[in-house]
Design a protein around this motif. Sequence first.
Motif, PDB file in Angstrom:
ATOM      1  N   ASP A 103      36.464  83.874  55.011  1.00  0.00           N
ATOM      2  CA  ASP A 103      35.018  84.134  54.978  1.00  0.00           C
ATOM      3  C   ASP A 103      34.626  84.835  53.686  1.00  0.00           C
ATOM      4  O   ASP A 103      33.577  84.546  53.096  1.00  0.00           O
ATOM      5  N   PHE A 104      35.460  85.786  53.254  1.00  0.00           N
ATOM      6  CA  PHE A 104      35.207  86.479  51.980  1.00  0.00           C
ATOM      7  C   PHE A 104      35.188  85.484  50.832  1.00  0.00           C
ATOM      8  O   PHE A 104      34.338  85.560  49.940  1.00  0.00           O
ATOM      9  N   ASP A 105      36.144  84.564  50.841  1.00  0.00           N
ATOM     10  CA  ASP A 105      36.257  83.599  49.750  1.00  0.00           C
ATOM     11  C   ASP A 105      35.030  82.697  49.645  1.00  0.00           C
ATOM     12  O   ASP A 105      34.685  82.235  48.558  1.00  0.00           O
ATOM     13  N   LYS A 106      34.368  82.446  50.782  1.00  0.00           N
ATOM     14  CA  LYS A 106      33.185  81.567  50.777  1.00  0.00           C
ATOM     15  C   LYS A 106      32.052  82.166  49.942  1.00  0.00           C
ATOM     16  O   LYS A 106      31.353  81.458  49.219  1.00  0.00           O
ATOM     17  N   LEU A 107      31.825  83.470  50.083  1.00  0.00           N
ATOM     18  CA  LEU A 107      30.671  84.110  49.441  1.00  0.00           C
ATOM     19  C   LEU A 107      31.038  84.804  48.132  1.00  0.00           C
ATOM     20  O   LEU A 107      30.256  84.815  47.189  1.00  0.00           O
ATOM     21  N   GLY A 108      32.191  85.421  48.079  1.00  0.00           N
ATOM     22  CA  GLY A 108      32.588  86.159  46.874  1.00  0.00           C
ATOM     23  C   GLY A 108      32.173  87.616  46.952  1.00  0.00           C
ATOM     24  O   GLY A 108      31.100  87.941  47.476  1.00  0.00           O
ATOM     25  N   THR A 109      33.021  88.478  46.424  1.00  0.00           N
ATOM     26  CA  THR A 109      32.783  89.924  46.510  1.00  0.00           C
ATOM     27  C   THR A 109      31.517  90.347  45.789  1.00  0.00           C
ATOM     28  O   THR A 109      30.722  91.134  46.321  1.00  0.00           O
ATOM     29  N   SER A 110      31.295  89.817  44.561  1.00  0.00           N
ATOM     30  CA  SER A 110      30.123  90.239  43.775  1.00  0.00           C
ATOM     31  C   SER A 110      28.823  89.866  44.484  1.00  0.00           C
ATOM     32  O   SER A 110      27.860  90.636  44.491  1.00  0.00           O
ATOM     33  N   LEU A 310      24.687  87.451  57.783  1.00  0.00           N
ATOM     34  CA  LEU A 310      24.599  87.830  59.194  1.00  0.00           C
ATOM     35  C   LEU A 310      24.855  86.648  60.135  1.00  0.00           C
ATOM     36  O   LEU A 310      25.315  86.837  61.265  1.00  0.00           O
ATOM     37  N   ASP A 311      24.557  85.428  59.669  1.00  0.00           N
ATOM     38  CA  ASP A 311      24.707  84.240  60.520  1.00  0.00           C
ATOM     39  C   ASP A 311      26.114  83.641  60.486  1.00  0.00           C
ATOM     40  O   ASP A 311      26.415  82.738  61.288  1.00  0.00           O
ATOM     41  N   ILE A 312      26.927  84.106  59.549  1.00  0.00           N
ATOM     42  CA  ILE A 312      28.282  83.563  59.464  1.00  0.00           C
ATOM     43  C   ILE A 312      29.065  83.914  60.731  1.00  0.00           C
ATOM     44  O   ILE A 312      29.104  85.071  61.144  1.00  0.00           O
ATOM     45  N   VAL A 313      29.640  82.922  61.324  1.00  0.00           N
ATOM     46  CA  VAL A 313      30.531  83.157  62.471  1.00  0.00           C
ATOM     47  C   VAL A 313      31.937  83.253  61.895  1.00  0.00           C
ATOM     48  O   VAL A 313      32.443  82.281  61.316  1.00  0.00           O
ATOM     49  N   PRO A 314      32.571  84.426  61.986  1.00  0.00           N
ATOM     50  CA  PRO A 314      33.908  84.590  61.396  1.00  0.00           C
ATOM     51  C   PRO A 314      34.883  83.521  61.890  1.00  0.00           C
ATOM     52  O   PRO A 314      34.853  83.124  63.062  1.00  0.00           O
ATOM     53  N   VAL A 315      35.704  83.043  60.983  1.00  0.00           N
ATOM     54  CA  VAL A 315      36.684  82.011  61.317  1.00  0.00           C
ATOM     55  C   VAL A 315      37.681  82.553  62.341  1.00  0.00           C
ATOM     56  O   VAL A 315      38.123  81.843  63.242  1.00  0.00           O
ATOM     57  N   ILE A 316      38.016  83.856  62.187  1.00  0.00           N
ATOM     58  CA  ILE A 316      38.974  84.485  63.097  1.00  0.00           C
ATOM     59  C   ILE A 316      38.220  85.407  64.047  1.00  0.00           C
ATOM     60  O   ILE A 316      37.523  86.329  63.603  1.00  0.00           O
ATOM     61  N   ARG A 381      47.360  88.310  61.036  1.00  0.00           N
ATOM     62  CA  ARG A 381      46.285  87.335  61.263  1.00  0.00           C
ATOM     63  C   ARG A 381      45.165  87.447  60.214  1.00  0.00           C
ATOM     64  O   ARG A 381      43.990  87.418  60.531  1.00  0.00           O
ATOM     65  N   PHE A 382      45.581  87.580  58.959  1.00  0.00           N
ATOM     66  CA  PHE A 382      44.590  87.506  57.880  1.00  0.00           C
ATOM     67  C   PHE A 382      44.075  86.075  57.760  1.00  0.00           C
ATOM     68  O   PHE A 382      42.955  85.836  57.335  1.00  0.00           O
ATOM     69  N   TYR A 383      44.943  85.123  58.094  1.00  0.00           N
ATOM     70  CA  TYR A 383      44.565  83.705  58.193  1.00  0.00           C
ATOM     71  C   TYR A 383      45.081  83.186  59.533  1.00  0.00           C
ATOM     72  O   TYR A 383      46.035  83.727  60.094  1.00  0.00           O
ATOM     73  N   ASP A 384      44.449  82.131  60.032  1.00  0.00           N
ATOM     74  CA  ASP A 384      44.951  81.473  61.236  1.00  0.00           C
ATOM     75  C   ASP A 384      45.851  80.308  60.836  1.00  0.00           C
ATOM     76  O   ASP A 384      45.524  79.555  59.896  1.00  0.00           O
TER      77      ASP A 384
END
Length: 575
Positions: A103-110, A310-316, A381-384
Amino acid sequence: MIKLFKNLKPFKVPIIFVLILVFFQSLSELYLPTLMSDIVNNGIVNGDTDYILKIGGFMILVALGGTICTITASFLSSKVATGFGRNLRKGLFTKVEGFSIEDFDKLGTSSLITRTTNDITQVQQVIVIIMRMMISAPMMCIGGIIMAVSKDSKLSIIIVVVIPVLIGVIAIIARKGLPLFKSMQIKLDKLNLVLREGLTGIRVIRAFNRNDHERERFNEANHDLTNTAIKVNKLMAILMPLMMLVMNFTTIAIIWFGAKRIDAGNMQVGDLMAFIQYVMQIMFSLIMVSMMFVMIPRASVSAVRINEVLDIVPVINDPKDIKKAVSKKGYVEFKNVSFNYPGSESSVIRDISFSAGPGETTAIIGGTGSGKSTIINLIPRFYDITSGSILINGVDLRDMSQDELRSKIGFVPQKAVLFTGTISENIRYGKEYATEDEIKRAANIAQATDFISNMEEGFNSVIAQGGTNVSGGQKQRLSIARALVRRPEIYIFDDSFSALDFKTDAKLRAVLKEETKDSTVIIVAQRVSTVIDADRIIVLDEGNIVGVGTHKELLTSCDVYHEIVSSQLSEEEIA
């Protein structure tokens, strides 16, 4: 943006008070021109001083009441907006904390930083304007029209001509401004990204003498944002002069036609003065609306970006039915596990099966890119996983809550991460209520006591941002102490001894063996010396297990392991 307004529910009472206060403020402003008209028509024209003083005094009271309402409404609306911003930032941060790495990778930290700071500020500013003007502007506009018509209906035709012109100007500018506002936020993300990379990577930049290159990157992103901001401001700068131009021509028209009506005896001087003021109020209410149109497009873009997070449903996610452990504590088992990163077609690891139990040390070794760290990152479980299953204490980790799973693990990452604060606080990060004795014991086992005692404040010495005031080896030892203070069921060391010298490495592993005798230990390492005494060594090559056994067994049975050992140890040491 309306979707975000649900966050205003806790501020229902102050919002109601603001709306009531703004309502009375608008009434006072609408009443004042009528009172002035009465003074001119009935007081000044007739020379009635008592009437002038009486109505004048009443005007002061009305104006004072309006001022009190304005100040109180401004105070309450600012308080509501800042409270809204605080709660939204908290909600956004809490949401992001629940994101997976994917999920972090989708948006990016900045981008996440910009959305949590600048975007929320944009929405916060608009809420103040909406609360102050939502009632005031329409009421002033409609009330002004009614009062102006009551003074002279024929002169009011001027208003009918002017209002559509003003609305058209506002609509055109708002329509052109919206894409530019959207572009600005994206370019602000880009600037934040370049700035963040330039600051966090300053050592690499200087080491490779790339200061000029980074300066050019920053200037390019900065100029790009500046040029867009200038376009927006030029567009918005046109709005106010146009409004003032229309307002001034309207005033001239009113005076021109009003004077003719006074001359014809169809209108009084006081009514003309009141009429002018009511038209000014109508115009100013439209200017207030235009200000809303200036800020709302940008805030709308910001609101969309906030809602995206806010609408992102976490992958995990945690399962609905959480299962309890069915085997002994600290038992880890991989069953035919395969995994590929999101967007990647090929698997990083394939058909991985092994088990690790309490009192055992399982080491994973292999070449760069063989999938060692990937296996380690799958356990918390950082990744599934893509296929297969990972069991912790006999339960698939996907059937456990993330909190419960991670509470069983003492994780020491490949890149040691320290936080701003004291050494004690950094070690206590592994166990919130750890005592001083527990902290000192963990530091002692991690071979960190010597360098800590040499620091001026000892365990109270402050770690700088990013741990820049300690060496790589010191960072690793503090990171190990942080895991040790937790005393978990499972210890995971992801190449956590690479920055240590051989002497410290050997001492640390010797003490660790006693400390972790009741726990499961999984080590990823590049050094053969780190894994040589492990109960089980798993050899990886291009994502596949090519050997499992002890050091001696693998020397004869696994060519990949023999090759790794030969590259690090002499023939005498191997023998």
